[in-house]
Write a protein that holds these residues in place. Structure first.
Motif, short mmCIF file in Angstrom:
data_model
loop_
_atom_site.label_atom_id
_atom_site.label_comp_id
_atom_site.label_asym_id
_atom_site.label_seq_id
_atom_site.Cartn_x
_atom_site.Cartn_y
_atom_site.Cartn_z
N ALA A 67 0.83 -1.21 0.00
CA ALA A 67 0.00 0.00 0.00
C ALA A 67 0.86 1.26 0.00
O ALA A 67 0.55 2.24 -0.70
N GLY A 68 1.95 1.26 0.77
CA GLY A 68 2.83 2.42 0.80
C GLY A 68 3.51 2.66 -0.53
O GLY A 68 3.63 3.81 -0.99
N ALA A 69 3.98 1.58 -1.19
CA ALA A 69 4.61 1.74 -2.50
C ALA A 69 3.61 2.26 -3.53
O ALA A 69 3.94 3.09 -4.38
N SER A 70 2.37 1.77 -3.46
CA SER A 70 1.34 2.24 -4.40
C SER A 70 1.01 3.70 -4.15
O SER A 70 0.87 4.49 -5.10
N ALA A 71 0.88 4.08 -2.88
CA ALA A 71 0.55 5.48 -2.55
C ALA A 71 1.67 6.42 -2.99
O ALA A 71 1.41 7.57 -3.39
N ALA A 72 2.92 5.96 -2.93
CA ALA A 72 4.04 6.81 -3.35
C ALA A 72 3.98 7.11 -4.85
O ALA A 72 4.46 8.16 -5.29
N ILE A 73 3.38 6.22 -5.64
CA ILE A 73 3.26 6.46 -7.08
C ILE A 73 1.97 7.19 -7.40
O ILE A 73 1.89 7.90 -8.42
N ILE A 74 0.95 7.06 -6.56
CA ILE A 74 -0.34 7.69 -6.85
C ILE A 74 -0.21 9.20 -6.88
O ILE A 74 -0.76 9.88 -7.76
N VAL A 75 0.52 9.78 -5.93
CA VAL A 75 0.61 11.25 -5.84
C VAL A 75 1.24 11.87 -7.09
O VAL A 75 0.64 12.76 -7.71
#
Length: 316
Positions: free
Chosen positions: A37-45
């Protein structure tokens, strides 16, 4: 690949992390789900910023970027309130069911976004990604385990030791070295004319460095507050998740209101560049000349101008 496909991919991965959290039977799987989830959120922004630049122009683009900050703030308020209520009344697993549902809705809505084509000429800097990723992981592990593994000497809880020294400071030092290696590698790659992972031109001027450092400090303080205060309320005070959500409500509401006001008033009160300060040696030299004047050796040099009547009068 393009930012649109990247956004859809990370949204899908974020939903998968929620499914893993709902079905996790051990702490190990919970940690793995949180890492995903953290890796995905880092790319979402960054993908959201790129999508705004692709789908909006002019004043709409500025408003969309500002609204992105407001949406983040209001989502924090909603997440604390809904998550705290469900965590107290039902349990923590249904909270991640809502995350999966939201990810599915966002994935469907993303089909309406205008697709952009990726640049095939751009090559991702794999070495730079490995260096900065390893540095972040090692620094995080080192700082998070200083108390448990020992600040200098290894404690019995440490997984290993380096000649009796705790692995926590060793990981911190290695992480710093890898971080410096990332900057050296990036400068060398830029000098060779290849695309770096991060363009260091954003740190070229003092104004840009000050802006980046200020953003880093603000985001770090916000993340620390959102992490430490709920832990203190639930672990030290023994309160429920719902009580924690109520305690965090003033902070999150303040962030939301401030972000909304900035979006509205930024065009009217946009920052203006101020006068550049003069160099200190030059200023000090001028001050010293005004305050400390060397004594004159030839006496007064100002000559008194005589009037015509006095000038024509013969001397004695």
């Amino acid at each position: 690949m393009g930012w649109t496909r990247a956004f859809r991919l990370v949204i899908a991965l974020f939903g998968v992390s929620g499914v893993i959290m709902m079905s996790a039977q051990s702490v190990t799987w919970i940690i793995r789900a949180q890492a995903l989830a953290g890796a995905s959120a880092a790319i979402i922004v960054p993908s959201l910023v790129a999508l705004i630049a692709e789908n909006y122009q002019g004043a709409q683009q500025t408003t969309a970027v500002g609204s992105l900050g407001s949406a983040r703030a209001i989502s924090g308020v909603t997440a604390f309130f809904v998550g705290g209520a469900l965590g107290t009344l039902v349990g923590w697993r249904p909270v991640f069911g809502i995350v999966v549902a939201i990810a599915a809705v966002v994935l469907v809505l993303s089909l309406r976004l205008r697709s952009d084509r990726g640049d095939a000429a751009v090559r991702i800097d794999g070495v730079g990604a490995l260096l900065v990723g390893s540095a972040v992981v090692l620094l995080t592990l080192g700082f998070n385990n200083l108390n448990a593994w020992g600040v200098v000497l290894a404690t019995p809880a440490a997984p290993f030791s380096v000649g009796g020294v705790s692995p926590a400071p060793v990981l911190v030092v290695v992480g710093i070295v890898l971080g410096q290696g990332f900057f050296v590698w990036t400068r060398a790659r830029t000098a060779a004319g290849r695309d770096p992972l991060v363009n260091l031109a954003v740190l070229a001027s003092p104004q840009e460095r000050a802006a980046v450092y200020a953003m880093f400090l603000i985001v770090s303080m916000e993340a620390a507050l959102n992490f430490t205060v709920p832990l203190y309320i639930q672990i030290v005070q023994g309160r429920t998740p719902f009580d924690t959500s109520l305690a965090m409500m003033p902070f999150n509401l303040t962030v939301f209101v401030t972000a909304t006001l900035i979006v509205r008033f930024y065009p009217r009160f946009a920052p203006r560049p101020g006068p550049r300060p003069r160099p200190w040696p030059l200023t000090a030299d001028r001050v010293s000349r005004r305050v400390v004047r060397p004594p004159s050796r030839a006496g007064p040099t100002r000559r008194t101008r005589r009037s015509p009547a006095t000038r024509d009068r013969p001397g004695p």
